[in-house]
Scaffold this motif. Sequence first.
Motif, PDB file in Angstrom:
ATOM      1  N   ARG B 224       0.855  -1.187   0.000  1.00  0.00           N
ATOM      2  CA  ARG B 224       0.000   0.000   0.000  1.00  0.00           C
ATOM      3  C   ARG B 224       0.889   1.235   0.000  1.00  0.00           C
ATOM      4  O   ARG B 224       1.860   1.289   0.774  1.00  0.00           O
ATOM      5  CB  ARG B 224      -0.863   0.036   1.259  1.00  0.00           C
ATOM      6  N   PRO B 225       0.559   2.219  -0.837  1.00  0.00           N
ATOM      7  CA  PRO B 225       1.436   3.391  -0.975  1.00  0.00           C
ATOM      8  C   PRO B 225       1.746   4.065   0.352  1.00  0.00           C
ATOM      9  O   PRO B 225       2.903   4.359   0.644  1.00  0.00           O
ATOM     10  CB  PRO B 225       0.634   4.311  -1.895  1.00  0.00           C
ATOM     11  N   GLY B 226       0.722   4.304   1.188  1.00  0.00           N
ATOM     12  CA  GLY B 226       0.928   5.009   2.453  1.00  0.00           C
ATOM     13  C   GLY B 226       1.874   4.248   3.365  1.00  0.00           C
ATOM     14  O   GLY B 226       2.783   4.835   3.978  1.00  0.00           O
ATOM     15  N   GLU B 227       1.658   2.973   3.440  1.00  0.00           N
ATOM     16  CA  GLU B 227       2.479   2.149   4.335  1.00  0.00           C
ATOM     17  C   GLU B 227       3.933   2.095   3.874  1.00  0.00           C
ATOM     18  O   GLU B 227       4.864   2.228   4.667  1.00  0.00           O
ATOM     19  CB  GLU B 227       1.924   0.725   4.401  1.00  0.00           C
ATOM     20  N   LEU B 228       4.097   1.893   2.577  1.00  0.00           N
ATOM     21  CA  LEU B 228       5.469   1.826   2.057  1.00  0.00           C
ATOM     22  C   LEU B 228       6.196   3.149   2.275  1.00  0.00           C
ATOM     23  O   LEU B 228       7.368   3.169   2.676  1.00  0.00           O
ATOM     24  CB  LEU B 228       5.474   1.500   0.558  1.00  0.00           C
ATOM     25  N   LEU B 229       5.498   4.233   2.012  1.00  0.00           N
ATOM     26  CA  LEU B 229       6.121   5.558   2.161  1.00  0.00           C
ATOM     27  C   LEU B 229       6.548   5.785   3.612  1.00  0.00           C
ATOM     28  O   LEU B 229       7.649   6.274   3.879  1.00  0.00           O
ATOM     29  CB  LEU B 229       5.139   6.645   1.707  1.00  0.00           C
ATOM     30  N   LYS B 230       5.681   5.411   4.528  1.00  0.00           N
ATOM     31  CA  LYS B 230       5.975   5.577   5.952  1.00  0.00           C
ATOM     32  C   LYS B 230       7.222   4.759   6.315  1.00  0.00           C
ATOM     33  O   LYS B 230       8.141   5.244   6.982  1.00  0.00           O
ATOM     34  CB  LYS B 230       4.764   5.092   6.750  1.00  0.00           C
ATOM     35  N   ASP B 231       7.228   3.529   5.805  1.00  0.00           N
ATOM     36  CA  ASP B 231       8.338   2.620   6.043  1.00  0.00           C
ATOM     37  C   ASP B 231       9.665   3.207   5.519  1.00  0.00           C
ATOM     38  O   ASP B 231      10.687   3.211   6.222  1.00  0.00           O
ATOM     39  CB  ASP B 231       8.020   1.296   5.321  1.00  0.00           C
ATOM     40  N   ILE B 232       9.601   3.743   4.282  1.00  0.00           N
ATOM     41  CA  ILE B 232      10.816   4.311   3.669  1.00  0.00           C
ATOM     42  C   ILE B 232      11.283   5.519   4.480  1.00  0.00           C
ATOM     43  O   ILE B 232      12.475   5.700   4.737  1.00  0.00           O
ATOM     44  CB  ILE B 232      10.563   4.719   2.206  1.00  0.00           C
ATOM     45  N   LYS B 233      10.300   6.350   4.913  1.00  0.00           N
ATOM     46  CA  LYS B 233      10.654   7.553   5.667  1.00  0.00           C
ATOM     47  C   LYS B 233      11.329   7.187   6.984  1.00  0.00           C
ATOM     48  O   LYS B 233      12.257   7.841   7.429  1.00  0.00           O
ATOM     49  CB  LYS B 233       9.409   8.405   5.922  1.00  0.00           C
ATOM     50  N   GLU B 234      10.818   6.114   7.584  1.00  0.00           N
ATOM     51  CA  GLU B 234      11.365   5.728   8.893  1.00  0.00           C
ATOM     52  C   GLU B 234      12.679   4.956   8.780  1.00  0.00           C
ATOM     53  O   GLU B 234      13.619   5.189   9.527  1.00  0.00           O
ATOM     54  CB  GLU B 234      10.342   4.876   9.651  1.00  0.00           C
ATOM     55  N   ASN B 235      12.731   4.055   7.819  1.00  0.00           N
ATOM     56  CA  ASN B 235      13.873   3.128   7.774  1.00  0.00           C
ATOM     57  C   ASN B 235      14.797   3.290   6.575  1.00  0.00           C
ATOM     58  O   ASN B 235      15.843   2.642   6.528  1.00  0.00           O
ATOM     59  CB  ASN B 235      13.360   1.686   7.799  1.00  0.00           C
ATOM     60  N   GLY B 236      14.361   4.089   5.619  1.00  0.00           N
ATOM     61  CA  GLY B 236      15.173   4.215   4.400  1.00  0.00           C
ATOM     62  C   GLY B 236      14.980   3.005   3.515  1.00  0.00           C
ATOM     63  O   GLY B 236      14.342   2.015   3.906  1.00  0.00           O
ATOM     64  N   TYR B 237      15.516   3.122   2.289  1.00  0.00           N
ATOM     65  CA  TYR B 237      15.321   2.026   1.335  1.00  0.00           C
ATOM     66  C   TYR B 237      16.109   0.786   1.731  1.00  0.00           C
ATOM     67  O   TYR B 237      15.673  -0.336   1.567  1.00  0.00           O
ATOM     68  CB  TYR B 237      15.743   2.455  -0.073  1.00  0.00           C
ATOM     69  N   GLY B 238      17.302   1.027   2.300  1.00  0.00           N
ATOM     70  CA  GLY B 238      18.187  -0.080   2.609  1.00  0.00           C
ATOM     71  C   GLY B 238      17.582  -1.039   3.627  1.00  0.00           C
ATOM     72  O   GLY B 238      17.819  -2.236   3.591  1.00  0.00           O
ATOM     73  N   ASP B 239      16.766  -0.463   4.493  1.00  0.00           N
ATOM     74  CA  ASP B 239      16.234  -1.294   5.560  1.00  0.00           C
ATOM     75  C   ASP B 239      14.703  -1.320   5.543  1.00  0.00           C
ATOM     76  O   ASP B 239      14.053  -1.434   6.554  1.00  0.00           O
ATOM     77  CB  ASP B 239      16.734  -0.744   6.896  1.00  0.00           C
ATOM     78  N   CYS B 240      14.164  -1.174   4.325  1.00  0.00           N
ATOM     79  CA  CYS B 240      12.715  -1.129   4.183  1.00  0.00           C
ATOM     80  C   CYS B 240      12.124  -2.452   4.681  1.00  0.00           C
ATOM     81  O   CYS B 240      12.477  -3.521   4.197  1.00  0.00           O
ATOM     82  CB  CYS B 240      12.356  -0.868   2.727  1.00  0.00           C
ATOM     83  N   LYS B 241      11.223  -2.327   5.657  1.00  0.00           N
ATOM     84  CA  LYS B 241      10.656  -3.513   6.293  1.00  0.00           C
ATOM     85  C   LYS B 241       9.866  -4.337   5.279  1.00  0.00           C
ATOM     86  O   LYS B 241       9.951  -5.570   5.230  1.00  0.00           O
ATOM     87  CB  LYS B 241       9.742  -3.083   7.446  1.00  0.00           C
ATOM     88  N   SER B 242       9.117  -3.621   4.444  1.00  0.00           N
ATOM     89  CA  SER B 242       8.297  -4.322   3.458  1.00  0.00           C
ATOM     90  C   SER B 242       9.179  -5.157   2.558  1.00  0.00           C
ATOM     91  O   SER B 242       8.851  -6.280   2.209  1.00  0.00           O
ATOM     92  CB  SER B 242       7.515  -3.328   2.604  1.00  0.00           C
ATOM     93  N   CYS B 243      10.327  -4.563   2.171  1.00  0.00           N
ATOM     94  CA  CYS B 243      11.205  -5.284   1.273  1.00  0.00           C
ATOM     95  C   CYS B 243      11.804  -6.508   1.977  1.00  0.00           C
ATOM     96  O   CYS B 243      12.084  -7.510   1.359  1.00  0.00           O
ATOM     97  CB  CYS B 243      12.311  -4.389   0.747  1.00  0.00           C
ATOM     98  N   ARG B 244      11.971  -6.389   3.295  1.00  0.00           N
ATOM     99  CA  ARG B 244      12.543  -7.510   4.020  1.00  0.00           C
ATOM    100  C   ARG B 244      11.524  -8.639   4.191  1.00  0.00           C
ATOM    101  O   ARG B 244      11.837  -9.796   4.044  1.00  0.00           O
ATOM    102  CB  ARG B 244      13.059  -7.054   5.389  1.00  0.00           C
ATOM    103  N   THR B 245      10.279  -8.238   4.469  1.00  0.00           N
ATOM    104  CA  THR B 245       9.282  -9.264   4.783  1.00  0.00           C
ATOM    105  C   THR B 245       8.525  -9.746   3.556  1.00  0.00           C
ATOM    106  O   THR B 245       8.073 -10.869   3.469  1.00  0.00           O
ATOM    107  CB  THR B 245       8.262  -8.730   5.808  1.00  0.00           C
ATOM    108  N   ASN B 246       8.413  -8.875   2.593  1.00  0.00           N
ATOM    109  CA  ASN B 246       7.533  -9.106   1.450  1.00  0.00           C
ATOM    110  C   ASN B 246       8.333  -9.494   0.228  1.00  0.00           C
ATOM    111  O   ASN B 246       8.120  -8.955  -0.844  1.00  0.00           O
ATOM    112  CB  ASN B 246       6.841  -7.774   1.126  1.00  0.00           C
ATOM    113  N   VAL B 247       9.277 -10.367   0.379  1.00  0.00           N
ATOM    114  CA  VAL B 247      10.249 -10.561  -0.689  1.00  0.00           C
ATOM    115  C   VAL B 247       9.594 -10.929  -2.018  1.00  0.00           C
ATOM    116  O   VAL B 247       9.819 -10.301  -3.031  1.00  0.00           O
ATOM    117  CB  VAL B 247      11.282 -11.636  -0.300  1.00  0.00           C
TER     118      VAL B 247
END
Lengths: 405, 250
Positions: B224-247
Amino acid sequence: MSDERENSVKKALGKEAAFGPSVDIDKFGEGETHPEQIGKLDDTPEDLKKKMENVGVTVDESHRDGTILFIDNGMSHCSNRAQEGLYIMDTKTALKKYDWARKLSWNVMDPTKDKYTAKTYLEDSDGYFIYVKPGVHLKYPVQTCMMLSKHKGIQNLHNIIFVDHDASMDIITGCTTVHGANDALHVGVSEIYIGDNASLSFSMIHSWSDQTAVRPRTNARLGKNARYVNNYVVLDPVGTVQSYPTAFLEGEGASCSFNTMCIAHENSNIDTGGCAFLNAPRSGAEILSRNITYGGSMVARGRLVGNAPGIKAHLECRSIVQKDGGVTEAIPELEAHLADVEMTHEAAVGKIAQDQIEYLMSRGLSEDDAVSMIIRGFLVGGIKGLPDSLRDEINRAIDKANAGN
Amino acid sequence: MSLLEIKDLHVQAGDREILKGVTFSMEEGETCVLFGPNGSGKSTLLASIMGYGQTKITSGHIFFKGQDITQMTVDQRARLGIGMMMQRPPNVTGVRLGDLVKVTAANGHGCTGHEAEFKMEDFMDRDINVGFSGGEIKRSELLQLSAQAPDFVMLDEPESGVDLENIGLIGRKVHELIYGSTTCGRPVQRVSALVITHTGQILDYIGADRAYIMIDGTIRCSGRPGELLKDIKENGYGDCKSCRTNVKIL
C-alpha cells in the motif's frame, strides 16, 4: 568618371571575390535590356505571377506602397501607390534627374571590390532607385522583383535605396528565374543609405534554379540612431550563392541586424552572412544565421568590427546538418579596436537533438512532423519582425524539403 | 487482460544495464506509485515504456492494451494512448508552446483553449521550456497532456522543483488528468497512472492503489502506498521492512 578610376575598375575585372567559388562571367551573354512591359500588375503573365508569388511579391497591390519589376537588365513595371514622399524609378532615370542621387552612386560601394562590382560599374547597369522623403513613414512595404529570363544570360543590376532622416520603409525583394533560365548569373549591387533616425527593413527572398549563380553585393551606411534590418532567405535549390552584405554604422546609436535563413540542398553551394563596422559610439549590431543542409555546402559567416566606445554586438551562426554529402562551416569573427566594447558570438553545427524529436513524438507527432516543426522553429525562431508572408514561405519550403529528403 | 504488462525487461543506457529484469503489470483505471533511491532505474523504466531512444531494450517485452509495443516508435505509443510528463523535458528553441498544444490536441483526444486554467496564457507564444521555472515546466507538461488526453499517463516526479504556491494547482491538475474532468466536454473517465515520487507529496492530491519499490534495476517489493512511504521515511530504502518481509511480490 575619371580615367584613373575607370582604369582601376577595369583592372578589377580580373579580381576574384574574397569568398565563394569563382563564376566565369564570360560564359554568360548579356541579358535582355528591353523586356516585355507589364502595365498593370494584374496583367502579369500567369507563369511569372506564380514565380513572383513564390518569393513574396504579390500582384495584389492593396498592401504595397510601390512595386518595381526587372526582367534581366530592363525595367518591366514600376508603380507608386504612396505617391507623396516616395520616389521609385529605374536608377538611370534617377541619376539623370537628380543631382543628389548621383552623389549616392558608387559611394558606399567600391566598384573595385571584385569582378562583379567592376562589371556592373563599367556597364553602367540599370537597377531600381527608391527614395523616401524626410519624415515619411510608408504604411505598406515597397516590393521589388528581379527575374532572370535568359538561359546563359547575365543580369547586372545597380540599385540605390535612400531612406531620408526620420523616415521609414519596408522593402520586400524577391528574386527568381523564369522561362527556364536555369544556367544564368545574377549580379545585384545595392547601395543603401539610411538617414538620421530613419529605418529600413529589407527582406530578400531568393528562389532560383539549381544551376543559377548568384552574387549580390550590398553595402549600407547608417546615420545617427538609424536602424537597418536585413533578412535574407534562400530556401530552394540553387547553384551557387555568395553574399556578404556589409553595414557601416556611422551615426551614434545606429543599429543593424542581419538575419540569414538558408537551406542548402544537394549540389547547392551557399556562402552567406553579414558584416558590420561599428564606427560610432553606442551603435549596435546583431548577425544571426540559421541554416539547414540537405547534402549541400553551407558557409555561414559573420564579422563584427568594433571601432567606437559603448558598442554592443552579437553574432550567432547555427547550422543543422540533415544529410551527409556537403560541408557545413560556421565562421564567426570579432574584432575590437578599443576596450569599451561588448561583442559576443555563438556558433553551432550538428544534427537535431534526438531528445527534442522524441519529446514532440511523445505528444503524437510523427517523426517527420516533429523534425519539420523543430526545423521551422530553428529557422525562424528568435528572429524578430519577420513578415508573415515570409513565415508562410519558409513553412512551404521546409515541408517541400522534408518531403523530398 | 492487463492494460500494461511488462515481462522480464532488461534495458541498457549506454553500455550499462540499468533495468535487470523488471516484471509487473497494471490494470485499467489503476494508479501505481514507483518509489526507489536515485539511480535505481525508475526514470529508465518510464523512458522504456515511452520508447525513448536513449534506452535500449536488450530482452523482455512491453504489452499495452494487449499489443506488443516493444518495437514501436514513440509516436505509435503516444497514439495508442500513452502519455508522459518528463521530469526535465528538453528546451525546444523556436517552437512555440501554443503550436505544440495545438498539434497535440489534433493528434490526441483532448482540446485547446484551457491555458488559463494552467496559468500558462502568457507562455503560449514562448519557446517550449526555454527559460521556464520548475513550476512552469510542470504546468506546461500538464497542459500538453490535457490536450493529448492519454489513457495511461506516466508522471516523473510531478512535484519536484515546484514551490508551495504552485503545488496546489499542479496537484489539482494531476488529479483531473487521472480522474477526468469535464473541461473538454468529454466524458469523465478515470485513466491509469504510473507516478514516480520521492516525497510522496503528490499523494495528497491523488489516491494510489499500489506502490512498488525499485532498487538497483529490479522491483524489490510492493504494498500500500501510504504504508510503504511511511516505512521508507522511517527506515530508508536499505532497511525497508516491506522489502525484508515481502520478498516475493509478483
